[in-house]
Scaffold this motif. Structure first.
Motif, short mmCIF file in Angstrom:
data_model
loop_
_atom_site.label_atom_id
_atom_site.label_comp_id
_atom_site.label_asym_id
_atom_site.label_seq_id
_atom_site.Cartn_x
_atom_site.Cartn_y
_atom_site.Cartn_z
N ILE A 24 1.27 -1.22 -0.05
CA ILE A 24 -0.14 -0.32 0.32
C ILE A 24 1.29 0.93 0.09
N ILE A 25 0.10 2.17 -0.91
CA ILE A 25 1.65 3.42 -0.51
C ILE A 25 0.64 4.22 -0.38
N PRO A 26 1.08 4.83 0.80
CA PRO A 26 0.36 5.69 1.63
C PRO A 26 0.48 7.08 1.12
N SER A 27 -0.70 8.04 1.32
CA SER A 27 -0.77 9.58 1.49
C SER A 27 -0.47 10.18 2.38
N SER A 28 1.11 10.31 2.29
CA SER A 28 1.88 10.61 3.74
C SER A 28 2.72 12.24 3.70
N THR A 29 2.56 12.77 5.09
CA THR A 29 2.68 14.56 4.55
C THR A 29 3.33 14.21 6.39
N VAL A 30 4.55 15.10 6.09
CA VAL A 30 5.66 15.74 7.45
C VAL A 30 6.24 16.08 7.27
N SER A 31 5.50 17.49 7.77
CA SER A 31 7.00 18.83 7.55
C SER A 31 6.28 19.36 9.36
#
Length: 411
Positions: A302-309
């Protein structure tokens, strides 16, 4: 640096100062001929009072009352022997200090009132002749003018003002000693509370250790145990077919068993990784979260939708907790959710770190999840950091986890 005095030592030193002042002024009164003879009895009584201060009765009421009466007798004895003690009221202050350490508040007030009445009676009645004689000698020696010479009215005014002055000193002394005793009781209560907190901390630590062991046992039973059971079945099936006309089919069972063995080994490595003392291995939080997401993608496809900011540095204790929360959430998605879409967000705004993890899996009923040690662990990690943890899930609607953790302000 001078050591801090405890309330007990401070009161003891105060007693010694008062007794020392009384003994010194008594001897000085003899040297300047105010007292007709050297006050041996007064000095002996003062020394006896000083020695009595090393051991105060605090258990039996009879011994306490007897102790106070003996102190009154030692203060009174010099006057029976016609010894002059100009500052004998200080000895009454010593009695008040010791009574505060032996009795409760009603006892403090009774003894203080007794000391004041004793002073009044001694000054106004018993010491009349002695007081007149001392004042006469002092007046003659310093040669005061005739208009302020000794007379009965002036002596009475002097005695009354001295009594009021002494009464105010006793009230101040009573308040001071009670404040010191209250401070000592607060320290004792604080010490007891700290001891209880240490005991509670040990109990909580033992309970947490037990829960962690139960969680590991459950994971081994649910994940590794299931995989090894399936592998054993595949091997048995392959062995049965190995020496039969269908021996060619045995190869597929052995291949499946090998795949299950590889899966079991991965689960063991994952469990060991979860139990590492340093979750981040010295890496920044962003890199560690990226590694988690990459491993999740490899394990689930599974290619997760990730946001790390993250716009500011995150303290290590917060980073470790965040890493464990995200790790546990992804582990639960891998094992239980059967999800095809996963969203991960990790951002900070206005001194708050926000975490969002969402999947479209089969979901569950949080109220019926009685064995969810992983979820409980995430909630506890958040609460330790004064954060907020929220989980929303229903059967067939996936799961949403949101976490808010306050960050310290940058100096």
């Amino acid at each position: 640096m001078l050591p801090l005095l405890t309330s007990s030592r401070l009161m003891l030193y105060l007693e010694w100062m008062l007794l020392g002042i009384t003994a010194f002024t008594t001897i000085v009164a003899t040297l300047i001929d105010i007292s007709p003879r050297f006050p041996i009895v007064a000095i002996v009584c003062i020394v006896t009072l000083a020695l009595m201060g090393f051991k105060l009765p605090k258990n039996q009421l009879f011994h306490q009352i007897l102790y106070i009466l003996v102190e009154f007798a030692l203060v009174w004895l010099p006057f029976l022997n016609s010894d002059s003690v100009p500052t004998f009221q200080l000895l009454g202050a010593v009695i008040v200090i010791r009574s505060c350490q032996m009795f409760k508040l009603p006892g403090h007030l009774i003894v203080t009132g007794g000391v004041f009445l004793y002073f009044m009676c001694t000054a106004l009645i018993w010491q009349q002749n002695l007081f007149v004689g001392i004042c006469g000698r002092v007046v003659r020696q310093i040669q005061l003018p005739n208009q302020i010479q000794y007379n009965t009215r002036n002596v009475l005014i002097l005695k009354l003002s001295t009594s009021v002055y002494f009464g105010l000193i006793l009230v101040f002394l009573l308040l001071l000693i009670n404040a010191l005793l209250a401070e000592r009781q607060s320290r004792e209560k604080l010490s007891i509370a700290l001891t209880q907190m240490r005991q509670y901390a040990l109990q909580i630590e033992d309970q947490a250790t037990l829960e962690e062991r139960n969680r590991i046992a459950r994971e081994i039973h649910d994940a590794l145990g299931h995989t090894l059971t399936a592998q054993s079945i595949q091997l048995d099936s392959g062995l049965l077919l190995l020496h039969s006309p269908r021996s060619e089919e045995a190869g597929s069972f052995f291949k499946t068993a090998k795949a299950l063995c590889t899966q079991a080994l991965q689960e063991v490595r994952q469990s060991v990784t979860t139990l590492r003392s340093d979750a981040l291995s010295g890496q920044p939080l962003e890199i560690s979260i990226a590694t988690l997401i990459k491993n999740f993608q490899t394990a689930t496809n599974i290619i997760p939708s990730s946001t790390v900011s993250l716009s500011q540095a995150v303290p290590h204790e917060v980073s470790s907790a965040v890493y464990r929360i995200v790790q546990e959430a992804l582990t639960n998605i891998t094992r239980h959710s059967a999800a095809t879409e996963v969203t991960i967000q990790l951002v900070n705004r206005e001194q708050t770190l926000y975490i969002l993890i969402k999947d479209n899996g089969k979901g569950f009923n949080p109220e019926e999840n009685s064995t969810g040690f992983g979820i409980q662990g995430m909630r506890e990690r958040t609460m330790v950091l004064d954060g907020q943890f929220n989980l929303v899930s229903q059967l067939g609607t996936g799961c949403l986890i949101t976490v808010q953790i306050p960050l310290p302000r940058l100096l």
